[in-house]
Design a protein around this motif. Structure first.
Motif, PDB file in Angstrom:
ATOM      1  N   ARG A   1      -3.827 -12.292   1.280  1.00  0.00           N
ATOM      2  CA  ARG A   1      -5.213 -11.947   1.611  1.00  0.00           C
ATOM      3  C   ARG A   1      -5.411 -10.455   1.393  1.00  0.00           C
ATOM      4  N   LEU A   2      -6.551 -10.092   0.842  1.00  0.00           N
ATOM      5  CA  LEU A   2      -6.862  -8.675   0.651  1.00  0.00           C
ATOM      6  C   LEU A   2      -7.572  -8.158   1.892  1.00  0.00           C
ATOM      7  N   VAL A   3      -7.167  -6.982   2.332  1.00  0.00           N
ATOM      8  CA  VAL A   3      -7.800  -6.361   3.493  1.00  0.00           C
ATOM      9  C   VAL A   3      -8.282  -4.967   3.098  1.00  0.00           C
ATOM     10  N   GLU A   4      -9.250  -4.473   3.826  1.00  0.00           N
ATOM     11  CA  GLU A   4      -9.804  -3.159   3.545  1.00  0.00           C
ATOM     12  C   GLU A   4      -8.784  -2.085   3.902  1.00  0.00           C
ATOM     13  N   ASP A   5      -8.693  -1.066   3.062  1.00  0.00           N
ATOM     14  CA  ASP A   5      -7.781   0.050   3.297  1.00  0.00           C
ATOM     15  C   ASP A   5      -8.564   1.328   3.035  1.00  0.00           C
ATOM     16  N   ARG A   6      -8.768   2.142   4.064  1.00  0.00           N
ATOM     17  CA  ARG A   6      -9.577   3.350   3.918  1.00  0.00           C
ATOM     18  C   ARG A   6      -8.692   4.586   3.859  1.00  0.00           C
ATOM     19  N   LEU A   7      -9.029   5.489   2.953  1.00  0.00           N
ATOM     20  CA  LEU A   7      -8.356   6.776   2.871  1.00  0.00           C
ATOM     21  C   LEU A   7      -9.191   7.794   3.617  1.00  0.00           C
TER      22      LEU A   7
END
Length: 171
Positions: free
Chosen positions: A121-127
């Motif tokens: 599953r793809l999850v959001e990743d914030r920089l």
């Protein structure tokens, strides 16, 4: 004199321990060098096709195959230029197939065909940008993830990421 003799004796013991460690490392290096010089095992496959065409004449065929003894890893680089952030991605490919891969077209996938599983599953990743402390500027964090790859093809090759030999050596 006794204190000085004891100090030198302790330095000698430390040097002997270091020498033992270096000899073991040198032996491992020689073994790896010997294995690297060996020719990779030759994998031979024969493909037999039956072409059923509506009419006789030239035709273009395209054949694809999965190759054991080859793997890849993604490499990322984030570049901050003023207020603009650029994320660069590359693929690093290793192969010990015995084939010449010059001008070969590759399709890379994160799927493990040997496992026949569902994609993750793809999850959001914030920089998030933040100022680093002085200690953080002097420190480089490196994370290593070794993962066993399902057995396909000949025995794993020392030095290729993810090989069971490299994982055993790391543990």
């Amino acid at each position: 004199m006794d204190a000085e003799r004891d100090a030198y004796a302790e330095r000698l013991r430390a040097a002997e321990v270091r020498l033992t460690d270096l000899e073991a490392e040198y032996g491992a290096t020689l073994r790896a060098l010997d294995e690297a010089g060996q020719e990779p095992p030759e994998l031979v496959a024969h493909v037999e096709l039956t072409v059923d065409a509506e009419r006789a004449g030239p035709a273009r065929l395209r054949l694809g195959h999965l190759t054991p003894c080859a793997l890849w890893r993604p490499a990322y680089r984030a570049v901050l230029d003023g207020g603009s952030l650029t994320l660069e991605t590359e693929a690093v490919v290793w192969q010990r197939t015995g084939e010449d891969w010059s001008d070969v077209r590759l399709t890379l996938s994160t799927a493990r065909s040997a496992l026949a599983t569902e994609p993750p599953r793809l999850v959001e990743d914030r920089l998030v940008l933040r100022d680093r402390s002085a200690a953080e500027r002097r420190t480089v964090d490196v994370e290593v993830r070794e993962e066993l790859i399902g057995d396909l093809g000949p025995a794993p090759v020392l030095g290729l990421p993810g090989s069971t030999t490299a994982a055993r050596r790391a543990s």
